[in-house]
Each structure stands twice: as C-alpha cells, then as structure tokens.
Design a protein around this motif. Structure first.
Motif, PDB file in Angstrom:
ATOM      1  N   ARG A 336      -7.970 -16.193  18.080  1.00 23.53           N
ATOM      2  CA  ARG A 336      -8.019 -14.698  17.998  1.00 23.53           C
ATOM      3  C   ARG A 336      -6.306 -14.508  18.113  1.00 23.53           C
ATOM      4  N   THR A 337      -5.912 -13.657  17.193  1.00 22.99           N
ATOM      5  CA  THR A 337      -4.499 -13.357  17.387  1.00 22.99           C
ATOM      6  C   THR A 337      -4.149 -11.992  17.548  1.00 22.99           C
ATOM      7  N   TYR A 338      -3.117 -11.496  18.556  1.00 20.65           N
ATOM      8  CA  TYR A 338      -2.533 -10.127  18.828  1.00 20.65           C
ATOM      9  C   TYR A 338      -1.120  -9.930  18.436  1.00 20.65           C
ATOM     10  N   SER A 339      -0.853  -9.102  17.927  1.00 24.04           N
ATOM     11  CA  SER A 339       0.686  -8.925  17.826  1.00 24.04           C
ATOM     12  C   SER A 339       1.131  -7.283  17.706  1.00 24.04           C
ATOM     13  N   LEU A 340       2.392  -7.194  18.179  1.00 21.48           N
ATOM     14  CA  LEU A 340       3.174  -5.878  18.312  1.00 21.48           C
ATOM     15  C   LEU A 340       4.339  -5.923  17.612  1.00 21.48           C
ATOM     16  N   SER A 341       4.730  -5.277  16.796  1.00 24.04           N
ATOM     17  CA  SER A 341       6.098  -5.279  16.385  1.00 24.04           C
ATOM     18  C   SER A 341       6.902  -3.798  16.216  1.00 24.04           C
ATOM     19  N   LEU A 342       8.269  -3.640  16.493  1.00 23.90           N
ATOM     20  CA  LEU A 342       9.004  -2.500  16.287  1.00 23.90           C
ATOM     21  C   LEU A 342      10.127  -2.922  15.379  1.00 23.90           C
ATOM     22  N   SER A 343      10.187  -1.989  14.178  1.00 24.02           N
ATOM     23  CA  SER A 343      11.374  -2.266  13.299  1.00 24.02           C
ATOM     24  C   SER A 343      12.214  -1.026  13.145  1.00 24.02           C
ATOM     25  N   TYR A 344      13.636  -1.396  12.952  1.00 25.29           N
ATOM     26  CA  TYR A 344      14.405  -0.230  12.803  1.00 25.29           C
ATOM     27  C   TYR A 344      15.546  -0.398  11.893  1.00 25.29           C
ATOM     28  N   THR A 345      15.721   0.473  10.994  1.00 27.44           N
ATOM     29  CA  THR A 345      16.576   0.428  10.055  1.00 27.44           C
ATOM     30  C   THR A 345      17.744   1.446   9.976  1.00 27.44           C
ATOM     31  N   PRO A 346      18.777   0.977  10.687  1.00 26.77           N
ATOM     32  CA  PRO A 346      20.069   1.964  11.029  1.00 26.77           C
ATOM     33  C   PRO A 346      20.644   2.164   9.775  1.00 26.77           C
ATOM     34  N   ILE A 347      20.825   1.573   8.641  1.00 29.93           N
ATOM     35  CA  ILE A 347      21.148   1.876   7.476  1.00 29.93           C
ATOM     36  C   ILE A 347      20.264   1.432   6.271  1.00 29.93           C
ATOM     37  N   ASP A 348      20.302   1.941   5.160  1.00 25.18           N
ATOM     38  CA  ASP A 348      19.497   1.462   3.974  1.00 25.18           C
ATOM     39  C   ASP A 348      19.069   0.124   3.878  1.00 25.18           C
ATOM     40  N   PRO A 349      20.240  -0.615   3.814  1.00 24.06           N
ATOM     41  CA  PRO A 349      20.093  -2.213   3.409  1.00 24.06           C
ATOM     42  C   PRO A 349      19.690  -3.203   4.667  1.00 24.06           C
ATOM     43  N   LEU A 350      19.645  -2.740   5.803  1.00 28.90           N
ATOM     44  CA  LEU A 350      19.674  -3.436   6.917  1.00 28.90           C
ATOM     45  C   LEU A 350      18.355  -3.086   7.846  1.00 28.90           C
ATOM     46  N   ARG A 351      17.515  -4.149   7.959  1.00 27.39           N
ATOM     47  CA  ARG A 351      16.310  -4.107   8.745  1.00 27.39           C
ATOM     48  C   ARG A 351      16.490  -4.714  10.077  1.00 27.39           C
ATOM     49  N   LEU A 352      16.179  -4.173  11.244  1.00 31.34           N
ATOM     50  CA  LEU A 352      16.074  -5.131  12.493  1.00 31.34           C
ATOM     51  C   LEU A 352      14.735  -5.059  13.145  1.00 31.34           C
ATOM     52  N   ALA A 353      14.292  -6.038  13.706  1.00 31.19           N
ATOM     53  CA  ALA A 353      12.896  -6.031  14.415  1.00 31.19           C
ATOM     54  C   ALA A 353      12.681  -6.892  15.320  1.00 31.19           C
ATOM     55  N   VAL A 354      11.597  -6.640  16.339  1.00 29.27           N
ATOM     56  CA  VAL A 354      11.602  -7.342  17.544  1.00 29.27           C
ATOM     57  C   VAL A 354      10.112  -7.356  17.444  1.00 29.27           C
ATOM     58  N   SER A 355       9.339  -8.705  17.973  1.00 30.03           N
ATOM     59  CA  SER A 355       8.086  -8.623  17.803  1.00 30.03           C
ATOM     60  C   SER A 355       7.374  -9.619  18.895  1.00 30.03           C
ATOM     61  N   ILE A 356       6.050  -9.488  19.386  1.00 25.43           N
ATOM     62  CA  ILE A 356       5.599 -10.196  20.313  1.00 25.43           C
ATOM     63  C   ILE A 356       4.341 -10.722  19.778  1.00 25.43           C
ATOM     64  N   GLY A 357       3.822 -11.778  19.955  1.00 25.60           N
ATOM     65  CA  GLY A 357       2.555 -12.296  19.678  1.00 25.60           C
ATOM     66  C   GLY A 357       1.794 -13.269  20.640  1.00 25.60           C
ATOM     67  N   ARG A 358       0.498 -13.231  20.525  1.00 25.79           N
ATOM     68  CA  ARG A 358      -0.440 -13.955  21.296  1.00 25.79           C
ATOM     69  C   ARG A 358      -1.640 -14.579  20.491  1.00 25.79           C
ATOM     70  N   TYR A 359      -1.653 -15.874  20.488  1.00 21.58           N
ATOM     71  CA  TYR A 359      -2.342 -16.812  19.613  1.00 21.58           C
ATOM     72  C   TYR A 359      -3.533 -17.692  20.548  1.00 21.58           C
ATOM     73  N   ARG A 360      -4.772 -17.446  20.417  1.00 21.92           N
ATOM     74  CA  ARG A 360      -5.705 -18.163  21.326  1.00 21.92           C
ATOM     75  C   ARG A 360      -6.698 -18.674  20.453  1.00 21.92           C
ATOM     76  N   ARG A 361      -6.939 -20.190  20.427  1.00 26.90           N
ATOM     77  CA  ARG A 361      -8.050 -20.887  19.921  1.00 26.90           C
ATOM     78  C   ARG A 361      -8.880 -21.524  20.735  1.00 26.90           C
ATOM     79  N   SER A 362     -10.282 -21.188  20.535  1.00 27.78           N
ATOM     80  CA  SER A 362     -11.310 -21.994  21.278  1.00 27.78           C
ATOM     81  C   SER A 362     -11.914 -22.851  20.364  1.00 27.78           C
ATOM     82  N   SER A 363     -12.510 -24.094  20.562  1.00 28.10           N
ATOM     83  CA  SER A 363     -13.206 -25.128  19.507  1.00 28.10           C
ATOM     84  C   SER A 363     -14.114 -25.809  20.319  1.00 28.10           C
TER      85      SER A 363
END
Length: 383
Positions: A336-363
């Motif tokens: 099971r995977t959960y993620s959330l991200s926020l991206s910001y483009t201050p000028i057209d050529p530049l993209r900044l991003a921050v994200s968090i994610g959680r991964y959980r496996r059962s077997s």
C-alpha cells in the motif's frame, strides 16, 4: 529506486532541442525495506539520498517524417550506505515514418535503467536492471478510419548483480492488429501478440524453467467518453505455457484501464485498474501476476502551484518462480502506497517540489513485510 528519478521535462511544441537538469534530496527511514526492529549491518535503517540527473531531448518534423531522440543520465548517492551508489543511462531513438497518407509506422530503439526495489533484492549492493528494446511497426490505412498493421519487438532485460542474473530475460514479440480511428481522435485496436521468451542464465530443472511461450489477445484504445472524461488502456486474455513445468502455465484475464476525469479546469482525477503478468514497471519480466488499483487526484491551486496525491493498492502473486524467490515455492505480497506532493513553478523553466510518501508491505513471508516513510525536495530546470 527507479521511482527516485525526476520526471522528464516537457518540451514546447516548437522546440527542436531541450536540456533538463534536476536535483533531488531525499530522506528514507527504511532504505533496505527491512522488517521493524531490524538493523541492517548494525546501523540505522535510514539514510539521506542525493539524485542528480540530466536529460536531453530532440524532436523535429520533416514533412511527413518525425524524428525524436533523448538521452538521460543520473547519479544516485547514499550518505550512509554508500555501497548502494549507482549511475543510470538511458535514451531513445525514434522515427515515426510515413509513405504517403496510407502507410505509416514507427522504428525505435531504446534503453532504460533502474534499480530494483531493495525489498526484493536484499544484500549490500543495488541490482540495476537494464531494459533494451528494438521495435518496428507499420499500418496500412485502407480506409480513412481503418487500418491493418503488424509489428515486431526484440526485448531484453538484464540485471547487474549475480544473484539476479537468473532473471535475465530475452523475448521476441510479433503482433498483428486491426485499428479503428474515427475523425473524433478516438481509437480502438484489436491486437494479437505472440511472445517467445527465454531465460539465458537458467537451466531447466525440477524447480526452474528456461523459457515460455505467451499469447495475448487484447482490445486496446483511448476514448473520449465526455468533454471531461477519457478512458484508455487495454483488456484481454493471456495464455502462458512453459516447456517443462506445465503446472506453472497460466490462462486468464489481463488488462490495464485508466479513467481520467477533469471536472473543472483546476481539478483532475485519474484512476487505474490493472492485472498483468510481469509488468515492466514492476521491474519483473518473470511469472509474477500483479493486481493493482490506484487513485491520483490533482489540484491546480494556481497557474504555478499544483497539489497532487496518490494512493495505490498492489498485490503480487509470484506463482512459485525460484528465479525470483530462492528457497520459496510461493509468495503473495500486498503493498500500500500513499503520497502527497506540492510543486511550484516560480518561473517557466524552473519547477520546485516537495513530497512525502508512505509505503507498507504485508506478505505471507514473515520476513518480507516492512514500512517506509520517504520525504523528498527537488528542483528541475528546463534550458
């Protein structure tokens, strides 16, 4: 580790050449994807990871012919577990060809590299998977809306570590198809494909087979359902037969369907269902039946700010393939995977991003379960 790489930068329609540079800083609290309480090599489970990438793209139309080329390079470095450091190189050459308006097709060659998930590899070093493909296809448009076509692909997948080399894989895939493409831009194709697959580093025996034959009959396409929704993907039946271990033969439904919905100009939702054998994005070309469902909403807060989320449930049934699982006859994993991200483009050529994610496996293997949390800060610049 392949998911760590930055996505390729989009190229404007009138650009012939572009260059994209990217940098990612990541914190992973369970690098080796080990069970809770386990200390890999007597150290903490966490590490800081740096990913530096560079990509070049070429795209140009010459009358009815279109040429595309790309090359990408990345260096991945670990602060604590530096034996995991690795580099990747990839690229593609592609010619979308046409002889008049009735005969069209594509010739392409490509290579991609990515690290296998350490949860599946183990050991002290990464296993880098290298996929190479040579494809040729052609379609004859005997009617403005209808075509018949054929294609062939030569595919190979190899791994850098000795333990994974029994999973090295080669395949020859010819196919035939009938395509319907009305002027609306929608498309439906009936595809028949045959795969002759071999494992060059395996010896056929009681617990291992050295190849297979697979037949796929699929209905694929993309269809604009309404002005705000679209469905694309394929559904069909797959039959896989092994020359020696016939009890591993498989016949059943396979498919991947994605529904995209854009209720407003700022809100978009994508949902995918898939059932596949050895899906390439799972980094397995062996007999692994993957069932997955994912949900990905996105919200364009403004023209320069985008919020995205993702939820995925994935089950892998290894069907007792010792080429993947030494000492085990069968295993089922649910991730099971959960993620959330926020991206910001201050000028057209530049993209900044921050994200968090959680991964959980059962077997059903008590040593294969894990939980991991990952945080990422990234920057990407398009020259």
């Amino acid at each position: 580790m392949g998911a760590l790489l930055l996505p390729a930068g989009a190229m404007a329609a009138d650009d012939t050449f572009s260059l994209t540079a990217g940098q990612v800083f990541q914190f992973d609290d369970n690098v080796y994807r080990v069970a809770p309480g386990v200390r890999p090599f007597g150290q903490s489970q966490s590490d800081r990871i740096s990913i530096t990438s560079l990509r070049a793209d070429f795209d140009r139309q010459y009358s009815l012919q279109r040429l595309r080329a790309s090359a990408n390079f990345a260096r991945i470095g670990f602060q604590r577990f530096d034996t995991l450091n690795y580099d990747t190189q990839g690229g593609e050459l592609r010619w979308d060809w046409a002889l008049g308006h009735r005969l069209t097709g594509r010739l392409s060659v490509d290579q991609s590299q990515s690290a296998r998930d350490l949860a599946d590899v183990g050991g002290s070093r990464s296993s880098i998977g290298t996929s190479r493909s040579l494809r040729f296809s052609g379609d004859y448009w005997w009617h403005p809306d209808w075509s018949v076509g054929a294609g062939i692909e030569r595919f190979s997948s190899t791994y850098s570590d000795v333990a994974s080399q029994t999973s090295d894989y080669e395949a020859l895939r010819p196919e035939l198809r009938l395509t319907y493409r009305p002027r609306s831009g929608n498309q439906i194709a009936l595809v028949g494909r045959f795969t002759d697959g071999t494992y060059p580093n395996r010896q056929a025996g009681v617990l291992s087979d050295d190849g297979f034959e697979q037949t796929d009959l699929q209905l694929s396409g993309r269809w604009q359902l309404t002005g705000h929704s679209r469905l694309n993907g394929y559904a069909g039946v797959t039959r896989r037969q092994h020359p020696n271990l016939t009890y591993r033969d498989y016949t059943g439904p396979t498919g991947r369907l994605t529904y995209d919905w854009t209720p407003t100009g700022k809100l978009a939702v994508s949902a995918t269902l898939r059932r596949e054998i050895g899906a390439r994005d799972d980094l397995f070309d062996n007999f692994v039946v993957t069932r997955a469902a994912s949900f990905t909403p996105s919200w364009a807060v403004s023209g320069r700010v985008l919020v995205q989320g993702a939820v995925e449930w994935r089950k892998r049934d290894f069907r007792g393939d010792p080429g993947l699982l030494s000492g085990s006859q069968s295993r089922d994993d649910i991730t099971r995977t959960y993620s959330l991200s926020l991206s910001y483009t201050p000028i057209d050529p530049l993209r900044l991003a921050v994200s968090i994610g959680r991964y959980r496996r059962s077997s059903d293997d008590p040593n294969a379960g894990y939980t991991a949390n990952v945080g990422t800060v990234s920057a990407q610049y398009l020259f």
